[in-house]
Structure formats: C-alpha cells, structure tokens
Design a protein around this motif. Structure first.
Motif, PDB file in Angstrom:
ATOM      1  N   TYR A 127       0.840  -1.204   0.000  1.00 13.59           N
ATOM      2  CA  TYR A 127       0.000   0.000   0.000  1.00 13.59           C
ATOM      3  C   TYR A 127       0.875   1.253   0.000  1.00 13.59           C
ATOM      4  N   THR A 128       0.357   2.310  -0.616  1.00 18.94           N
ATOM      5  CA  THR A 128       1.047   3.599  -0.592  1.00 18.94           C
ATOM      6  C   THR A 128       0.055   4.679  -0.163  1.00 18.94           C
ATOM      7  N   VAL A 129       0.608   5.770   0.343  1.00 21.61           N
ATOM      8  CA  VAL A 129      -0.211   6.923   0.734  1.00 21.61           C
ATOM      9  C   VAL A 129       0.157   8.082  -0.188  1.00 21.61           C
ATOM     10  N   SER A 130      -0.857   8.709  -0.773  1.00 21.84           N
ATOM     11  CA  SER A 130      -0.608   9.847  -1.660  1.00 21.84           C
ATOM     12  C   SER A 130      -1.408  11.056  -1.208  1.00 21.84           C
ATOM     13  N   LEU A 131      -0.894  12.204  -1.566  1.00 21.50           N
ATOM     14  CA  LEU A 131      -1.543  13.474  -1.245  1.00 21.50           C
ATOM     15  C   LEU A 131      -2.230  13.986  -2.507  1.00 21.50           C
ATOM     16  N   MET A 132      -3.546  14.220  -2.438  1.00 25.88           N
ATOM     17  CA  MET A 132      -4.293  14.712  -3.589  1.00 25.88           C
ATOM     18  C   MET A 132      -4.419  16.229  -3.487  1.00 25.88           C
ATOM     19  N   VAL A 133      -3.859  16.931  -4.506  1.00 30.94           N
ATOM     20  CA  VAL A 133      -3.859  18.393  -4.516  1.00 30.94           C
ATOM     21  C   VAL A 133      -4.451  18.868  -5.832  1.00 30.94           C
ATOM     22  N   ASP A 134      -5.637  19.500  -5.767  1.00 28.20           N
ATOM     23  CA  ASP A 134      -6.298  20.017  -6.973  1.00 28.20           C
ATOM     24  C   ASP A 134      -6.376  18.960  -8.078  1.00 28.20           C
ATOM     25  N   GLY A 135      -6.747  17.762  -7.672  1.00 31.35           N
ATOM     26  CA  GLY A 135      -6.892  16.667  -8.634  1.00 31.35           C
ATOM     27  C   GLY A 135      -5.587  16.041  -9.081  1.00 31.35           C
ATOM     28  N   GLN A 136      -4.469  16.499  -8.545  1.00 34.17           N
ATOM     29  CA  GLN A 136      -3.159  15.969  -8.907  1.00 34.17           C
ATOM     30  C   GLN A 136      -2.596  15.156  -7.757  1.00 34.17           C
ATOM     31  N   LYS A 137      -1.917  14.066  -8.104  1.00 33.43           N
ATOM     32  CA  LYS A 137      -1.395  13.167  -7.076  1.00 33.43           C
ATOM     33  C   LYS A 137       0.058  13.486  -6.750  1.00 33.43           C
ATOM     34  N   ALA A 138       0.322  13.700  -5.446  1.00 33.93           N
ATOM     35  CA  ALA A 138       1.700  13.884  -4.971  1.00 33.93           C
ATOM     36  C   ALA A 138       2.084  12.645  -4.179  1.00 33.93           C
ATOM     37  N   THR A 139       3.274  12.107  -4.453  1.00 35.81           N
ATOM     38  CA  THR A 139       3.711  10.865  -3.816  1.00 35.81           C
ATOM     39  C   THR A 139       4.781  11.122  -2.776  1.00 35.81           C
ATOM     40  N   LEU A 140       4.922  10.174  -1.874  1.00 34.40           N
ATOM     41  CA  LEU A 140       5.960  10.266  -0.848  1.00 34.40           C
ATOM     42  C   LEU A 140       7.339  10.248  -1.494  1.00 34.40           C
ATOM     43  N   ILE A 141       8.229  11.094  -0.994  1.00 36.29           N
ATOM     44  CA  ILE A 141       9.578  11.170  -1.551  1.00 36.29           C
ATOM     45  C   ILE A 141      10.412   9.989  -1.052  1.00 36.29           C
ATOM     46  N   GLU A 142      11.230   9.454  -1.962  1.00 38.93           N
ATOM     47  CA  GLU A 142      12.144   8.373  -1.576  1.00 38.93           C
ATOM     48  C   GLU A 142      13.004   8.826  -0.397  1.00 38.93           C
ATOM     49  N   GLY A 143      13.217   7.944   0.522  1.00 38.51           N
ATOM     50  CA  GLY A 143      13.958   8.293   1.744  1.00 38.51           C
ATOM     51  C   GLY A 143      13.041   8.093   2.926  1.00 38.51           C
ATOM     52  N   ALA A 144      11.777   8.497   2.728  1.00 40.07           N
ATOM     53  CA  ALA A 144      10.761   8.183   3.733  1.00 40.07           C
ATOM     54  C   ALA A 144      10.254   6.782   3.414  1.00 40.07           C
ATOM     55  N   LYS A 145       9.443   6.222   4.293  1.00 38.57           N
ATOM     56  CA  LYS A 145       8.873   4.916   4.016  1.00 38.57           C
ATOM     57  C   LYS A 145       7.753   5.111   3.002  1.00 38.57           C
ATOM     58  N   THR A 146       7.950   4.598   1.795  1.00 41.68           N
ATOM     59  CA  THR A 146       6.991   4.857   0.714  1.00 41.68           C
ATOM     60  C   THR A 146       6.027   3.702   0.483  1.00 41.68           C
ATOM     61  N   LYS A 147       6.392   2.492   0.942  1.00 40.01           N
ATOM     62  CA  LYS A 147       5.527   1.320   0.750  1.00 40.01           C
ATOM     63  C   LYS A 147       5.214   0.669   2.095  1.00 40.01           C
ATOM     64  N   PHE A 148       3.984   0.181   2.235  1.00 41.82           N
ATOM     65  CA  PHE A 148       3.547  -0.463   3.481  1.00 41.82           C
ATOM     66  C   PHE A 148       2.947  -1.828   3.152  1.00 41.82           C
ATOM     67  N   LYS A 149       3.437  -2.859   3.820  1.00 35.31           N
ATOM     68  CA  LYS A 149       2.888  -4.203   3.611  1.00 35.31           C
ATOM     69  C   LYS A 149       1.518  -4.353   4.269  1.00 35.31           C
ATOM     70  N   ASP A 150       1.315  -3.610   5.342  1.00 31.67           N
ATOM     71  CA  ASP A 150       0.068  -3.693   6.100  1.00 31.67           C
ATOM     72  C   ASP A 150      -0.793  -2.461   5.830  1.00 31.67           C
ATOM     73  N   ARG A 151      -2.009  -2.667   5.394  1.00 32.19           N
ATOM     74  CA  ARG A 151      -2.915  -1.540   5.112  1.00 32.19           C
ATOM     75  C   ARG A 151      -3.138  -0.687   6.355  1.00 32.19           C
ATOM     76  N   LYS A 152      -3.198  -1.354   7.521  1.00 33.20           N
ATOM     77  CA  LYS A 152      -3.460  -0.643   8.770  1.00 33.20           C
ATOM     78  C   LYS A 152      -2.392   0.420   9.024  1.00 33.20           C
ATOM     79  N   GLU A 153      -1.144   0.083   8.677  1.00 28.17           N
ATOM     80  CA  GLU A 153      -0.041   1.020   8.870  1.00 28.17           C
ATOM     81  C   GLU A 153      -0.201   2.242   7.961  1.00 28.17           C
ATOM     82  N   ALA A 154      -0.648   1.995   6.729  1.00 28.51           N
ATOM     83  CA  ALA A 154      -0.883   3.099   5.797  1.00 28.51           C
ATOM     84  C   ALA A 154      -2.036   3.973   6.261  1.00 28.51           C
ATOM     85  N   GLU A 155      -3.095   3.327   6.796  1.00 28.61           N
ATOM     86  CA  GLU A 155      -4.260   4.071   7.296  1.00 28.61           C
ATOM     87  C   GLU A 155      -3.887   4.945   8.490  1.00 28.61           C
TER      88      GLU A 155
END
Length: 691
Positions: A214-242
C-alpha cells in the motif's frame, strides 16, 4: 583488357552491370566493353567437413573428438557448383587482367569474395568496391574510388577467424552432445548463451511471488503527490498506511520547495540494425529476420535505404552535403517538415550526428537520394521505410523543450512531491502542449488537502520478446547486428526455443540442453571476449593464428567436460504412441505445416501427421474447410463440424486411380516435409552405419 567484377547476388550484379553499361547477358554473367559482372549466390564455398580431412572422422563417436584439422580448408557447397565453375572460367580468361570485389561491404561479404578468388587461384590485381547504398550515384562514385583489396586483409582475417572458431566450437560441442546423449543437440558459442538469457527470464517468472503493498498519496487540486524516496513509501500492512493517513489528515500542508528546470531533448540519431529490429518488433511484432529481409529489399531492389547491416548510428562529416538530395527524396512523406528543412538549407539541428570516429564499416541507416516508388512497395516494406524516414526527418527539427516544475509539500516532517511539465517547444516530438496544472507559491498552505490509500500488487516479469532479447544480446556483445536474427531463428528451428504471440520461451529440449552443456558456454562472457578479439583482428591488433590457437584449446576443454559428464538426458519429444511397423516409440516433431510423428528407431522410416491435414476443399453443407483422413480405401475428405465424408476427386463417387488420387492430394494439401537440420540428418546416417 577487362575487369572481372564479383557481386554477392544476381540482383546486385545486374544493377552494377546496368550502371556500368554492360549489356551482353549470359546465364552466369553480364559482359560489357571493359567489364564482366558476375555474382555469387551468397556463399559458394564453406569450410570442409570432418570427413573431408579423414575418412574415420565421418563416424560420430566420442573417441575421435575433438576434431581439430592441422590446417582448415574450403570446398564448394552443394547446389551452387555451376556458378563457381562459371566464375572460374571467367577468371581464367586471357582478356581478364584484374578483379573488383563488389560483395556486401562487411565481414561476411569479404569472406564470400575472397574465398572465391582463393579457390580459382586468381593472381591478378584485385580492388575493393566499398559503398553504403545501391543507388546509381553511389555505384558510380564507388567505382571512381576503388580501394586496393590489401586494405581489407585484416577484415578478411577476422572473417576467417570467425568462421573457423564457429566450426571448431559448434561442430565439436554439438557432435559431442549428440553422440553422448543420442539426440540432435545443437550448441554454439553464441546461440547457447542467447538461449540461456531467455531461460533466465523464465526462471524469474517461475520463482515470482506476487506481493500486495500500500502507498499513501496526497491529492492536490486533482493531482497526485507521492511520498519522496527516503521516507517509508511502501507499506505491507494496510493498517499502517491508514494510521499515517489519519495522522496527517488534520495537519496543515505547506509548499516547502519549488524547483524549475528546462529540459531539452534532441531528436534521436539514425537507426543501426539492432535498434531498428527492436523497434519494428515492438511496433509491428516483426521478427528480427523479417525486418532484416525487408531492409535488404529496400536496399537492393528499391535502392531507397542505405546499407542495413550496420552497428553505427552516426554519419560521416562528408555526408552533410547529401542531406538536401535525401530530403527531396522523402518530401512526399512529410511535406511541411521537408519544406522548412530545405528553406534552412538542409542543415541538421542535431550536429552531433556527424562524427567520423563513431562510424565503423558503415554509417547509420538513412534514406538514399532515390525517390521511393511507393506503389511498388509492399505494405511491410513501407512500414520499415517510414520508420527510417521518421528518424531521419527528426534530425532537421528543433529540440523538444519543456519547463519541468517540481513541488515539494511538507506535512508533519513528511514530504510529498509532484511534477508538472509545460511544453515550450514541441520540436521533433510534435506533441500538443498539455494543459498547465495549478501553480503554487513557496510557503503557501494548501486548501482542503486529501490523503488517499492506494493498493498495489507486484507484477511478474514479462517473457522476453525479440526486441528485448536483441537488446540483451547487443548489451552483452553476443553476435553482430548481421547475425543476431539468424541466431534467434536457428534456436527456433532446432526446437530449442519457441515463439508464440511475439513472446519467446525455452522448450523442454532447450531447458535440458542448458543443464548438459558446458557452464562456460551458457554465459555470454566467453563469446563477448571472442567477439572483442575478432574486432581486434579486423583492426590489425591481433593475429588470427593466435586467436585460433586459443579456440582450439577451448574446444579441447569443452569436449573433455562433456565426455566426463554424469548428466542424464531424457528425450521430451518421445510420446506413448508406438510405431505400427517396428513397435518403437514415436517422436513428435515440428514440420512446415504442423506436428508430425516419426519413429524413434533410426532404421525405421515410419512417419505420419499428428493431426489430420486441413485441405482447401470446402464442405458442401457448412462450407468450412475439410480434413484429409487416411482409410482402408485411401484418402478421403471429412468435415469435423458436420461429420460428412467425401471421396477425394469426383463427388459422384467415381472411382479414381492411385495416380489421380495422388494428384488430388497434392492439389488440396501442402507439403508436410519435416524441417530437419543437416546435423540431424547426418546423425541419422551415422547411427545407421554404426548399427
């Protein structure tokens, strides 16, 4: 006195004769006032086979291996002896005082002509025609600037070294494997590591385990912003992403940083053979062999393409003066682009394309000055020509320019990023400018930011296509641009590799071969090393005799490994069906029009189709094609849809003679001859003699 000119093919020879004004046509040559133009039919000579050196080498046995002749020699090939004889008679004519090699300007072309001249003992002056296109202008200029053949002696040495190395390694390893495991097993210094590449990709697919993340993204004016590499960008557990999304939901999001960059992309330079084969495979699913064949036709018959068998993408500096003529030739394909380019004096915008140091035997593939006659081209030929023209015209167009803006958003110490692209100059890409998204200011706090949780599933690697395999072969130095297509086709025809819907896979026989063959032949390292050595020979940096000594030592080692191997071989082509003539098991083989079953006993000639042949004869009821079956009273038609049977020939059930039946069978069916390699035929003959 006259000059004997040797072309590689009749079609090229006839064109050279026409340009030089030779009009007196004969079966094997065309004569003029000062020249006689003749031709090879590809290779007319080849290296002698083992039995030509020693009679006992005709027997296929492990004891005689490795077969290393003290001095390798050539002999005429079957079926083309008449042409070789004709060339010899011409070479011995008293009015012939010199010769010109006009075969393809490359390593193999050099070998074709030199072997002929060596065989006929030609001892008069020899010059070399070296041209990169078959237009009248190129041929005339080429004959005005003939080079001494001695200038290409190193290239000839390289060709001899390649041919002898393939004989030593390929023949010895193949014979050792075939005799050791009693089945036709073909191996070689280039084809085996190529096969291993396809198998390696299959193993990745077979061992692949899909994973959900799972990934978490930021929606800004209909555009998707993604987590920058260096931070934790992928989560195996949905609960952690939530938990992360919930934590950030009510926090302020600020524009932390804005980066602007002008991106400039220049048009790609002309194709070399391998890249063009890759792109044609991606775009049209053409095999590498088909693409090369189409290019040869465009080069030889239509004369609209420069020499195709090149590994260069650059052009020589003197070619800048020819750009206007080439632009005029392709004007109908893109009138607006050509008009602008001609208005600019035919000057290319990609100046780096002219680089003599990066051109080997031939320059990149571009259109010639010959205007194409589209009405005489087949659709597939036109597709390839258009690809070359598109790449060529890109050289005259402006570079693509775009402003890339990167926004970084900060929330609770975590950064998200999105990019926007604004086209400044479409240039050679000819793309429409996309709609500019919302812009932000540094330090600005976003209004109503939203966080989304995205579910992903890792995807399995794809099977290799010819495009991706060609790329891997090029990267690892396997083969040359001119031979890669042939290598792929050989692997398929020898039933080691299969091609289905443009995807390549290794057959059960091929998988087993890779476990039986020597480990050093499975990796591309050894072959890449040899290819580098061949290049050094062509550049006069290495003696071919030194190289061949290394190959002989390597051959001895490879054969020894096979002889002492404890591997066990299973023939995967054997079926559970038995031969009605001798009781041995039947083997399944590929034929030109489907699968056939042949007896595994080499002394038995029983063979039949695995499935009934589909004829061109239509069913009288459903009008679909009928199958041909064999019965007690001979062959007959049968519709598998309606179950209707019909005697071949007369619908009135008039009895036919056996001759008429054979004639009708030939009419309604195609040849079902098995495609069998010379190696397999030689093996069968050898095994019969040994029994």
């Amino acid at each position: 006195m006259k000059t004997l000119i040797i072309a590689e093919k009749p079609s090229v020879g006839k064109e050279i004769a026409r340009v030089l004004g030779a009009t007196q046509k004969n079966k094997n040559y065309i004569e003029g006032k000062d020249v006689i133009v003749t031709w090879a039919l590809g290779h007319l000579l080849g290296l002698k086979m083992p039995e030509d050196y020693k009679k006992e080498w005709a027997n296929w046995d492990l004891e005689s291996l490795p077969l290393i002749p003290p001095k390798m020699a050539i002999k005429p090939l079957k079926n083309t002896g008449h042409q070789l004889k004709a060339i010899k008679q011409l070479a011995n004519r008293k009015d012939i005082d010199s010769a010109v090699i006009a075969t393809d300007a490359g390593r193999e072309g050099e070998l074709v002509a030199r072997w002929i001249l060596e065989y006929v003992h030609f001892n008069k002056p020899v010059k070399r025609l070296w041209i990169s296109s078959q237009t009248d202008k190129a041929i005339k200029e080429g004959f005005k600037n003939l080079k001494p053949s001695k200038q290409y002696d190193a290239l000839y040495d390289s060709a001899i070294a390649r041919s002898q190395a393939d004989w030593l390694v390929g023949l010895n390893v193949t014979r050792a494997l075939t005799v050791r495991y009693q089945d036709s097993l073909s191996a070689g210094r280039v084809q085996t590591p190529t096969l291993a590449m396809v198998r390696k990709q299959e193993e990745k697919i077979e061992t692949f385990m899909p994973e959900t993340f799972y990934t978490v993204s930021l929606m800004v004016d209909g555009q998707k912003a993604t987590l920058i590499e260096g931070a934790k960008t992928k989560f195996k557990d949905r609960k952690e992403a939530e938990e992360l999304a919930t934590k950030l939901k009510s926090k302020p999001v600020k524009v932390n940083e804005i980066k602007e960059k002008i991106q400039t992309d220049y048009a790609p330079i002309p194709y070399d053979l391998t890249e063009l084969q890759r792109d044609a495979n991606k775009r049209y699913q053409f095999s590498a062999k088909k693409t090369l064949g189409l290019m040869q036709t465009l080069y030889e018959r239509h004369k609209v393409l420069s020499y195709p068998r090149t590994d260069s993408k650059h052009l020589t500096t003197d070619m800048a003066a020819t750009m206007k003529d080439r632009l005029h030739a392709v004007q109908s394909f893109s009138p607006d682009v050509v008009k602008k380019a001609l208005k600019n004096g035919g000057q290319v915008t990609q100046k780096g394309v002219f680089n003599n140091s990066k051109v080997t035997d031939h320059h990149g593939i571009i259109p010639t000055e010959e205007r194409p006659r589209v009405e005489k081209m087949e659709s597939d030929e036109l597709k390839i020509y258009r690809m070359v023209v598109e790449r060529f015209l890109g050289l005259f167009l402006p570079a693509y320019q775009a402003k890339k803006t990167t926004y970084q958003f900060l929330v609770e110490g975590i950064q998200f990023q999105c990019q926007q692209e604004e086209v400044i100059e479409a240039g050679w890409k000819q793309v429409e400018a996309p709609k500019v998204d919302a812009s932000y200011k540094k330090g600005e706090t976003l209004k109503k930011p939203q966080f989304a949780i995205n579910k992903h599933l890792t995807e399995a690697p794809s099977r290799l296509t010819e495009a991706t395999l060609l790329q891997k072969m090029e990267k690892t130095g396997l083969g040359t641009p001119a031979t890669r297509a042939e290598i792929i086709e050989k692997l398929i025809s020898s039933e080691l590799m299969e091609r289905a819907q443009n995807k390549l896979s290794v057959s059960p026989k091929g998988r087993q071969l890779l476990t039986l063959v020597n480990p050093t032949l499975v990796t591309p390292d050894l072959t890449a090393k040899w290819e580098k050595a061949l290049e050094e020979i062509a550049a006069s940096k290495l003696k071919k005799e030194v190289f061949i000594k290394q190959i002989e030592a390597e051959t001895t080692r490879l054969v020894k490994e096979i002889k002492t191997s404890n591997q066990v071989y299973t023939d995967h082509s054997l079926t559970n069906k038995t031969c009605p003539d001798c009781g041995e098991k039947l083997k399944e083989k590929n034929a030109r029009d489907g699968k056939i079953l042949v007896c595994s006993n080499t002394e038995c000639s029983y063979r039949r189709r695995k499935d009934p042949k589909v004829s061109m004869h239509r069913c009288s009821q459903c009008h679909k094609k009928m199958e041909i079956h064999e019965g007690k009273n001979g062959a007959y038609f049968k519709c598998k849809f309606c179950n209707i049977s019909e005697k071949i020939g007369d619908k009135k059930n008039k009895k036919m003679s056996k001759h008429e039946e054979k004639k009708m069978l030939k009419k309604y069916s195609q040849s079902e001859e098995e495609v069998e390699s010379p190696l397999a035929l030689a093996l069968k003959a050898a095994m019969k003699e040994n029994k």
